[in-house]
Scaffold this active site. Sequence first.
Site, short mmCIF file in Angstrom:
data_model
loop_
_atom_site.label_atom_id
_atom_site.label_comp_id
_atom_site.label_asym_id
_atom_site.label_seq_id
_atom_site.Cartn_x
_atom_site.Cartn_y
_atom_site.Cartn_z
CD GLU A 126 -2.96 -1.19 0.31
OE1 GLU A 126 -3.08 -0.19 -0.44
OE2 GLU A 126 -3.71 -2.17 0.25
CB CYS A 133 -1.92 6.80 1.32
SG CYS A 133 -3.17 5.86 2.19
#
Length: 514
Positions: free
Chosen positions: A267, A301
């Site tokens: 990720e 993110c």
Amino acid sequence: MDLSLVSDYQTLGDKSLPQFASVVYGATKKVGEGQSFIKSSPVESSEMATFYSATSSQFDHALSRLDKAFVDWRKVPAPKRGELVYEIGQQVRQHKEELALYIVYEAGKTIQEAQGEVQEWIDICDFAHGLSRQLYGLTIATERADHRLMEQWLPLGIIGVISAFNFPMAVWAWNAMLALVCGNTVVWKPSEKTPLCALACQKMVENAKASLGIEMPLTSVVIGKADIGEALSAHPKIPLVSATGSIPMGKKVAQVVGARLGRSLLELGGNNAMIVSKTADIPLTVRAAVFSAVGTTGQRCTTLRRLIVHKDIYEDLVPQLVKAYGQLSIGSPDKEGVLLGPLIDKQAYEQMSDAIVEAKQQGGKLLCGGQRVVSNVPSGGYYVEPAIIEISADAAILQNEVFAPILYVMRFDTIEQAIEINNGVPQGLSSSMMTESLKEAELFMSAAGSDCGIANINIGPSGAEIGGAFGGEKETGGGRESGSDAWKNYMRRATNTINYGKDLPLAQGIKFDI
């Protein structure tokens, strides 16, 4: 700061601040034997604690204990494993306020966002507990008489987790709660910027184990810097490494894990966009864009980085955004009503400042923000005004993610052009479109639309529920965590054939008589 959750650790003089262990497992708390480093709070850049990195021998010892525990834990029925995760969730509920303060003081999140992160941990515990009775395999139609063909999912072993500072509890919990339910043990290398949060998480696990009478070590925290992450990635006893962080870090992890034919769940960076159609609800768009762009001080993110606005509404929308930015409350994150806390450290501030200079050099126009805030905030912390920069969609700086509250705004003519801009970056985590047009919405979510792992309509790209699988494509790494069938990452698939007849027919009609 109340450190009662981990008060059984050694303290530093009259400050009552803990000098924590570098390796934590079970009832054993072993002081690291490696290099020391100071953990400072982003709230006012004050020293919080001294840590000592784990050595390679300590790391190997932790893995040896987890490996032995795995042999027994995998035999425990999954619903029983689910009871542990349920109890972890109960411990987290009981200590939600205290846990949130660890996040506030160590990661700089506002109290509301910190509490939301702890709630995310509670939610994934609930999800994993239910999942413990739903680790389904398949029964498959077979061409052979008196045979059964099926598949089942079995535990992998020790799951390695490498996490970033911005979600110091939730991302570990996504991985660890599912991994435990699936029958694995877990070793965790947290960010060296948030080790206290990691130890508080470990304390919750130990509390839950104690209440259920479980003595085997199931999770370990190994504190250190990049060398610990490298050792974790390279270790042959760790079949899966789940890593969250920057793209360069993720590429290194993937190379090391891949070289030993292990699995990596990545990720990585996001460079997320919101397309604003000319049919969009403007007030709704302003609210969605502001939270997505400045939440966690732009250190998510899924933060909104690029706002792609139809030319017909650009002059209406952008001034409203600038006005909204001017009304945001910036200050100490432990204060109610504050919407923006500090950046994590000086390096983050310098990267933001450099990015603004670079954007101007590429023709960008700073519409608001970008300055360091020094009044009405704790001294020493890196508090900043979130910035909005008007720029061309083809500016080179848009190809890179800057982990700071900078929102680039640009115009488009057609929806097809907007989708091309959305997709025209190396990252592919999250995306969104604000529109009242069903055709535009369907196009955006189709194969010809967004190339990201997350595509939202009439909400921003930031903020995800645990029920859906979370992750992205391209340089974001392709991983999926949290909900849906992400649990399969933590298991291995076994295909089984059972013959309950007296003959031995072969597949594909092959004859082999003896």
